[in-house]
Scaffold this motif. Structure first.
Motif, short mmCIF file in Angstrom:
data_model
loop_
_atom_site.label_atom_id
_atom_site.label_comp_id
_atom_site.label_asym_id
_atom_site.label_seq_id
_atom_site.Cartn_x
_atom_site.Cartn_y
_atom_site.Cartn_z
N GLY A 90 -11.67 -22.53 -15.02
CA GLY A 90 -12.23 -21.20 -15.18
C GLY A 90 -11.96 -20.31 -13.97
N ASP A 91 -12.11 -20.90 -12.77
CA ASP A 91 -11.82 -20.11 -11.56
C ASP A 91 -10.37 -19.67 -11.55
OD1 ASP A 91 -14.41 -20.51 -10.82
OD2 ASP A 91 -13.97 -22.20 -9.47
N ILE A 92 -9.50 -20.60 -11.92
CA ILE A 92 -8.07 -20.25 -11.94
C ILE A 92 -7.80 -19.14 -12.95
CG2 ILE A 92 -5.78 -21.14 -12.50
CD1 ILE A 92 -6.72 -23.85 -11.35
N GLU A 93 -8.47 -19.24 -14.11
CA GLU A 93 -8.25 -18.19 -15.12
C GLU A 93 -8.77 -16.84 -14.64
OE1 GLU A 93 -10.20 -19.64 -18.57
OE2 GLU A 93 -8.64 -21.13 -19.07
N ARG A 94 -9.98 -16.85 -14.00
CA ARG A 94 -10.50 -15.59 -13.47
C ARG A 94 -9.61 -15.02 -12.38
NH1 ARG A 94 -15.40 -18.39 -14.22
NH2 ARG A 94 -15.37 -19.12 -12.05
N GLU A 95 -9.14 -15.91 -11.52
CA GLU A 95 -8.26 -15.44 -10.45
C GLU A 95 -6.96 -14.88 -11.02
OE1 GLU A 95 -7.47 -14.49 -6.59
OE2 GLU A 95 -9.31 -15.36 -7.45
N GLU A 96 -6.46 -15.57 -12.05
CA GLU A 96 -5.25 -15.05 -12.69
C GLU A 96 -5.49 -13.68 -13.32
OE1 GLU A 96 -4.12 -18.01 -15.44
OE2 GLU A 96 -3.16 -19.34 -13.96
N LYS A 97 -6.69 -13.52 -13.94
CA LYS A 97 -7.02 -12.22 -14.54
C LYS A 97 -7.16 -11.15 -13.46
CE LYS A 97 -10.25 -9.98 -17.66
NZ LYS A 97 -11.49 -10.13 -18.46
N ARG A 98 -7.81 -11.52 -12.33
CA ARG A 98 -7.96 -10.56 -11.24
C ARG A 98 -6.61 -10.15 -10.69
NH1 ARG A 98 -10.62 -13.55 -8.15
NH2 ARG A 98 -12.67 -13.12 -9.08
N VAL A 99 -5.75 -11.16 -10.54
CA VAL A 99 -4.40 -10.85 -10.04
C VAL A 99 -3.65 -9.95 -11.02
CG1 VAL A 99 -2.17 -11.88 -9.47
CG2 VAL A 99 -4.28 -12.93 -8.62
N GLN A 100 -3.82 -10.24 -12.31
CA GLN A 100 -3.16 -9.40 -13.31
C GLN A 100 -3.69 -7.97 -13.26
OE1 GLN A 100 -3.74 -11.42 -17.02
NE2 GLN A 100 -2.32 -13.12 -16.55
N ASP A 101 -5.06 -7.85 -13.16
CA ASP A 101 -5.63 -6.50 -13.05
C ASP A 101 -5.13 -5.80 -11.80
OD1 ASP A 101 -7.00 -7.03 -15.35
OD2 ASP A 101 -8.89 -7.58 -14.33
N ARG A 102 -5.11 -6.53 -10.69
CA ARG A 102 -4.64 -5.92 -9.44
C ARG A 102 -3.18 -5.49 -9.58
NH1 ARG A 102 -6.30 -2.91 -5.39
NH2 ARG A 102 -5.12 -3.28 -3.48
N GLU A 103 -2.41 -6.32 -10.20
CA GLU A 103 -1.00 -5.96 -10.40
C GLU A 103 -0.88 -4.72 -11.29
OE1 GLU A 103 0.85 -9.37 -12.00
OE2 GLU A 103 1.03 -10.44 -10.08
N ALA A 104 -1.76 -4.67 -12.31
CA ALA A 104 -1.72 -3.47 -13.16
C ALA A 104 -2.11 -2.23 -12.37
CB ALA A 104 -2.67 -3.67 -14.36
N GLN A 105 -3.17 -2.35 -11.52
CA GLN A 105 -3.56 -1.21 -10.70
C GLN A 105 -2.44 -0.82 -9.74
OE1 GLN A 105 -7.18 -2.28 -8.73
NE2 GLN A 105 -8.42 -2.27 -10.61
N LEU A 106 -1.82 -1.82 -9.14
CA LEU A 106 -0.72 -1.51 -8.22
C LEU A 106 0.43 -0.83 -8.96
CD1 LEU A 106 -0.67 -4.78 -6.05
CD2 LEU A 106 -1.45 -2.50 -5.38
N ASP A 107 0.65 -1.29 -10.19
CA ASP A 107 1.71 -0.65 -10.97
C ASP A 107 1.36 0.81 -11.25
OD1 ASP A 107 3.11 -3.00 -10.98
OD2 ASP A 107 2.33 -3.68 -12.94
N ARG A 108 0.09 1.04 -11.63
CA ARG A 108 -0.31 2.42 -11.88
C ARG A 108 -0.26 3.25 -10.61
NH1 ARG A 108 -4.14 -0.30 -15.13
NH2 ARG A 108 -5.74 -0.13 -13.50
N ALA A 109 -0.75 2.64 -9.49
CA ALA A 109 -0.71 3.37 -8.22
C ALA A 109 0.73 3.66 -7.81
CB ALA A 109 -1.43 2.57 -7.12
N ARG A 110 1.60 2.69 -8.02
CA ARG A 110 3.01 2.91 -7.68
C ARG A 110 3.60 4.03 -8.52
NH1 ARG A 110 4.23 -1.80 -8.02
NH2 ARG A 110 5.05 -1.91 -10.17
N GLU A 111 3.24 4.02 -9.80
CA GLU A 111 3.74 5.09 -10.66
C GLU A 111 3.20 6.44 -10.21
OE1 GLU A 111 2.60 4.01 -14.55
OE2 GLU A 111 4.03 2.34 -14.74
N SER A 112 1.87 6.46 -9.85
CA SER A 112 1.29 7.72 -9.38
C SER A 112 1.93 8.17 -8.09
CB SER A 112 -0.22 7.54 -9.19
OG SER A 112 -0.80 8.72 -8.67
N LEU A 113 2.15 7.20 -7.16
CA LEU A 113 2.77 7.56 -5.89
C LEU A 113 4.20 8.06 -6.11
CD1 LEU A 113 1.54 4.66 -3.58
CD2 LEU A 113 0.88 7.06 -3.50
N GLU A 114 4.87 7.43 -7.02
CA GLU A 114 6.23 7.90 -7.30
C GLU A 114 6.20 9.33 -7.85
OE1 GLU A 114 7.84 5.05 -9.96
OE2 GLU A 114 8.21 3.51 -8.42
N GLY A 115 5.18 9.59 -8.75
CA GLY A 115 5.09 10.95 -9.27
C GLY A 115 4.74 11.94 -8.17
N ARG A 116 3.78 11.52 -7.30
CA ARG A 116 3.42 12.41 -6.19
C ARG A 116 4.59 12.60 -5.23
NH1 ARG A 116 -2.68 10.45 -4.43
NH2 ARG A 116 -3.69 10.93 -6.45
#
Length: 528
Positions: A90-116
């Motif tokens: 369960g911990d591994i699954e939660r950590e994987e989900k957190r990492v996936q969410d973080r990666e999604a946020q980083l992707d969105r932030a990267r896209e926003s930074l690229e737009g800016r």
């Protein structure tokens, strides 16, 4: 002889029998012993067999118990391992989900930074273009201004820097002059508006309700022969003290103070009536509601007679005649009225004497000066009964009872509320200031007095160009000596105004404080 062989035979037979018996007995005993041994051996074998069987059964039981315990322990270990594995999974699954969410946020932030970044680059290009255009315009303007300056310099015969300095100097002089003129206009306007009057009204209202500062002048102590008298004053269920307070309009304070009762009231005449009535009741000893009303009526008459007598005596002492009877009563009531700890009747008589002496020295109307001085604070007797300042109430009552207009002006102008209409009015104001400011005239805590002087000097010394500060006349005047090189005549006016306004806003004081700014220029040389 014949019997001997028989006996020998019998003996031999006995021996043989004995031997046979012994042998037979021995064999029989051995057989019995063998049988016993066999039985014991059989019993031992049975016991050993039984013990072996019990040992086998016990060992089998122990083996089965150990096997069961082992199986249970194995099951527990397996269950704990499975639970730990599930938790880690369960911990591994939660950590994987957190990492996936973080990666999604980083992707969105990267896209926003690229737009800016694209937007910033676009704006940077625009700014570069505008900067180039602005630079070109500035260069064109500088060229045009330079050409215009050269034409102006040629026409005026001055270079740019001296002309600019001269222009700045003239603008500063004009601004300072305008500021001083505007300051004088504002001051005159402020004198004509109601701001000062409003402040006096507020101060008067604060003084009326400031019980902690007026406690000493609003209570009277009555001595008792013993503490038992307190119970008689209170009466059964408090009926005597209620009847006394209702008849006199005062508050009677009975506490742990030995042999003393305190009478409290803001009206000094009512307080004096209550004090006198209570003293009569205590000396007489008969204290009940009927007797209380009777004694209070007598005390009130005595106080009214004392008021008239005091007013007439005060008028006689200062040499003022022809006063209206109601004014005489008001003067008599001054005896029980104080202001800043100073008795008003004594103060008014002192002002009358001072004003009369100064009027005599100047050749003015002595009687008019004494009359105006004696009545200048008469309105203070009415401040707790009517709305308005003591100046307004004094003017109203003096006008009502037909006093001379110049006397009315002495009352109205002794605090600069209205212009002075005669020299006598000025003398009354000066005498009032002398009587109120002399040492010991008014009660004031030493710490408060020192703090006010320190506050005055601190405020004045905080301005640039101030060399020395002196608080004189018991804190009623502040003299500020300034440096001539740093403060000019125009700045002096503004500085005195600023210091006065700061004193009004930051300090509390009775009367008024005069602010004097002194600027002195000296030219010194020596003849040798």
């Amino acid at each position: 002889m014949g019997d001997f062989p028989l006996a020998a035979l019998l003996g031999a037979a006995g021996v043989v029998a004995a031997v046979v018996g012994f042998v037979f007995g021995r064999r029989s005993g051995r057989a019995i012993e063998i049988a016993a041994q066999q039985r014991a051996k059989a019993t031992a074998e049975d016991t050993a067999t039984r013990i072996l069987d019990e040992a086998r059964r016990e060992s089998e039981t122990i083996r089965k118990s150990a096997a069961v315990a082992g199986r249970e322990e194995v099951l527990q270990l397996r269950e704990s391992l499975e639970q730990e594995l599930r938790q880690r999974r369960g911990d591994i699954e939660r950590e994987e989900k957190r990492v996936q969410d973080r990666e999604a946020q980083l992707d969105r932030a990267r896209e926003s930074l690229e737009g800016r970044e694209h937007e910033v680059q676009r704006r940077a290009q625009e700014c570069i273009g505008r900067e180039q255009a602005t630079t070109a315009r500035e260069q064109e303007l500088e060229r045009l201004v330079g050409e215009e300056r050269r034409r102006l310099e040629q026409r005026a015969g001055l270079s740019a820097e001296p002309a600019q300095a001269e222009l700045v100097r003239r603008l500063e002089d004009e601004a300072m002059a305008d500021a001083a003129s505007r300051l004088r206009e504002i001051r005159e306007t402020a004198k004509r508006n109601a701001e000062r009057e409003a402040k006096k009204i507020v101060a008067l209202a604060v003084q009326r309700v400031a019980a902690e500062t007026t406690a000493e002048s609003t209570v009277s102590a009555v001595s008792l022969p013993n503490d038992e008298m307190k119970g008689r004053i209170i009466g059964r269920e408090g009926r005597n003290i209620r009847a006394f307070e209702l008849a006199t309009g005062v508050d009677v304070i009975i506490d742990d103070t030995p042999d003393t009762v305190v009478v409290s009231c803001f009206d000094p005449v009512r307080r004096e009536t209550a004090r006198l009535a209570l003293e009569k009741l205590v000396s007489d000893g008969r204290i009940h509601p009927g007797r209380i009303e009777e004694v209070v009526v007598k005390a009130r008459k005595e106080v009214e007679a004392a008021i008239i007598e005091t007013g007439e005596q005060a008028a006689y002492d200062v040499g003022v005649a022809g006063l209206h009877p109601e004014l005489v009563k008001l003067i008599g009531r001054m005896r029980w009225r104080t202001s800043y700890g100073q008795n008003i009747l004594a103060h008014s008589k002192e002002v009358a004497w001072l004003a009369g002496m100064m009027a005599a020295e100047l050749g003015l109307d002595v009687q008019l000066a004494k009359r105006g001085a004696l009545l200048h604070d008469i309105g203070k007797v009415l401040t707790h009964e009517h709305e308005g300042t003591h100046v307004q109430l004094g003017v109203e009552v003096a006008t009502k009872y037909g006093e001379n207009p110049l006397v009315v002006n002495c009352i109205a102008a002794h605090h600069d509320d209205v212009p002075h209409e005669s020299e006598v009015s000025v003398l009354v104001q000066a005498a009032d200031g002398i009587s109120g400011s002399r040492p010991g005239a008014r009660r004031e805590a030493f710490e408060t007095y020192v703090k006010r002087l320190e506050g005055l000097e601190r405020i004045a010394a905080s301005y640039r160009g101030v060399e020395r500060v002196f608080a004189i006349q018991a804190g009623r005047e502040v003299r500020v000596v300034v440096t001539p090189e740093q403060v000019d005549d125009t700045r002096m006016t503004a500085m005195s105004e600023e210091i006065a306004r700061r004193i009004e806003s930051e300090l509390q004081y009775p009367g008024q404080i005069k602010v004097v700014v002194i600027r002195e220029s000296r030219a010194v040389d020596f003849a040798r």
